[in-house]
Design an enzyme around this catalytic site. Structure first.
Site, PDB file in Angstrom:
ATOM      1  N   HIS A   1      -7.335  -8.640   0.165  1.00 31.53           N
ATOM      2  CA  HIS A   1      -7.773  -7.472   0.324  1.00 31.53           C
ATOM      3  C   HIS A   1      -9.084  -7.271   0.878  1.00 31.53           C
ATOM      4  CE1 HIS A   1      -7.282  -2.899  -1.007  1.00 31.53           C
ATOM      5  NE2 HIS A   1      -8.763  -2.996  -0.901  1.00 31.53           N
TER       6      HIS A   1
ATOM      7  N   GLN B   1     -17.271  -1.456   3.368  1.00 31.64           N
ATOM      8  CA  GLN B   1     -17.024  -0.171   2.727  1.00 31.64           C
ATOM      9  C   GLN B   1     -18.204   0.711   2.264  1.00 31.64           C
ATOM     10  OE1 GLN B   1     -14.453  -2.336  -0.223  1.00 31.64           O
ATOM     11  NE2 GLN B   1     -13.229  -0.308  -0.252  1.00 31.64           N
TER      12      GLN B   1
ATOM     13  N   CYS C   1      -7.110   1.481  -2.785  1.00 33.51           N
ATOM     14  CA  CYS C   1      -8.301   1.067  -2.126  1.00 33.51           C
ATOM     15  C   CYS C   1      -9.420   2.238  -2.269  1.00 33.51           C
ATOM     16  CB  CYS C   1      -8.261   0.932  -0.708  1.00 33.51           C
ATOM     17  SG  CYS C   1      -9.749   0.318   0.189  1.00 33.51           S
ATOM     18  N   LEU C   2     -10.628   1.826  -2.911  1.00 33.09           N
ATOM     19  CA  LEU C   2     -11.677   2.990  -2.994  1.00 33.09           C
ATOM     20  C   LEU C   2     -11.911   3.596  -1.634  1.00 33.09           C
ATOM     21  CD1 LEU C   2     -14.038   0.787  -5.209  1.00 33.09           C
ATOM     22  CD2 LEU C   2     -12.519   2.667  -5.923  1.00 33.09           C
TER      23      LEU C   2
HETATM   24  O1  GNR Z   1      -9.822  -1.125  -7.156  1.00 28.71           O
HETATM   25  C1  GNR Z   1      -9.260  -1.773  -6.392  1.00 28.71           C
HETATM   26  N1  GNR Z   1      -8.114  -1.979  -6.862  1.00 28.71           N
HETATM   27  C2  GNR Z   1      -7.153  -2.763  -6.254  1.00 28.71           C
HETATM   28  C3  GNR Z   1      -5.773  -2.699  -6.710  1.00 28.71           C
HETATM   29  C4  GNR Z   1      -4.822  -3.550  -6.153  1.00 28.71           C
HETATM   30  C5  GNR Z   1      -5.047  -4.276  -4.994  1.00 28.71           C
HETATM   31  C6  GNR Z   1      -6.389  -4.274  -4.520  1.00 28.71           C
HETATM   32  C7  GNR Z   1      -7.449  -3.483  -5.125  1.00 28.71           C
HETATM   33  S1  GNR Z   1      -9.050  -3.539  -4.421  1.00 28.71           S
HETATM   34  C8  GNR Z   1      -9.490  -1.986  -4.973  1.00 28.71           C
HETATM   35  C9  GNR Z   1     -10.895  -1.824  -4.738  1.00 28.71           C
HETATM   36  C10 GNR Z   1     -11.125  -1.709  -3.171  1.00 28.71           C
HETATM   37  O2  GNR Z   1     -11.093  -0.997  -2.497  1.00 28.71           O
HETATM   38  N2  GNR Z   1     -11.620  -3.068  -2.727  1.00 28.71           N
HETATM   39  O3  GNR Z   1     -11.756  -2.963  -1.227  1.00 28.71           O
HETATM   40 NI    NI Z   2     -10.383  -1.552  -0.511  1.00 26.85          NI
END
Ligand code: GNR
Ligand code: NI
Length: 174
Positions: free
Chosen positions: A134, A51, A92-93
């Site tokens: 994830h 990322q 996801c960020l």
């Molecule tokens: O911050 C994040 N929260 C989240 C919430 C539910 C399932 C997975 C995540 S991971 C995410 C941060 C991120 O994008 N990690 O790759």
């Molecule tokens: Ni993510």
């Protein structure tokens, strides 16, 4: 310490496959510190090196409320997945503003190296299991929206491209 820019879906670099870390050295420890700072600042509960456009197998995770339980996973592997599944509403960020349900293994066993290059193992369930799966997907070039229907993926791509164009336009105006 440095905040690292986070790639935004649908950037093709999010689909690169990360290579194993050859040596856990000061360069990797600096990357881990920068990734942890970037994750806490976002804020998020996990971040994969993919990322931040570094294509090596490095992940940071902290699912604690206080932000004081950092997990550093170098060359992580899931060595066991339960048959039983859990559904979790993921975000996801790299896909801001999108949240949707994904089904994954409910329990997993994980093997990785720590910041000293030493192997360790742990079991995970609940949010930690979701997060590890994830993040390991990111290292394989997979973003959680790929579990959604093609229709949803198209809508998300269109919406995020538009958001990104508008954000760039705002920047151009100053
Ligand atoms: O911050 C994040 N929260 C989240 C919430 C539910 C399932 C997975 C995540 S991971 C995410 C941060 C991120 O994008 N990690 O790759
Ligand atoms: Ni993510």
């Amino acid at each position: 310490m440095a905040l690292l820019p986070i790639l935004q879906y649908p950037d093709p670099r999010l689909h690169k496959v990360a290579a194993p870390v050859q040596q856990v050295d000061e360069r990797i420890r600096q990357l881990v510190r920068d990734m942890a700072q970037t994750m806490y600042e976002a804020p998020g509960v996990g971040l994969a090196a993919t990322q931040v456009d570094v294509h090596e197998r490095v992940v940071v995770i902290d699912i604690s409320d206080e932000g004081n339980d950092l997990h550093v996973l170098i060359n992580p592997e899931i060595t066991w997945k339960s048959e039983d599944k859990q559904v979790y509403e993921e975000g996801c960020l790299s896909v801001p503003g999108v949240y949707d349900e994904v089904e994954r293994a409910a329990k997993i066993h994980v093997r990785a190296l720590n910041e000293q290059g030493e192997p360790f193992e742990f079991d995970a369930e609940g949010l930690l299991a979701v997060c590890v799966q994830h993040e390991l997907d990111h290292l394989l070039g997979k973003v959680f929206v790929e579990y959604l229907s093609g229709l949803k993926q198209n809508r998300i791509r269109t919406r995020l491209r538009k958001q990104q164009r508008e954000a760039e336009r705002e920047l151009d105006q100053v």
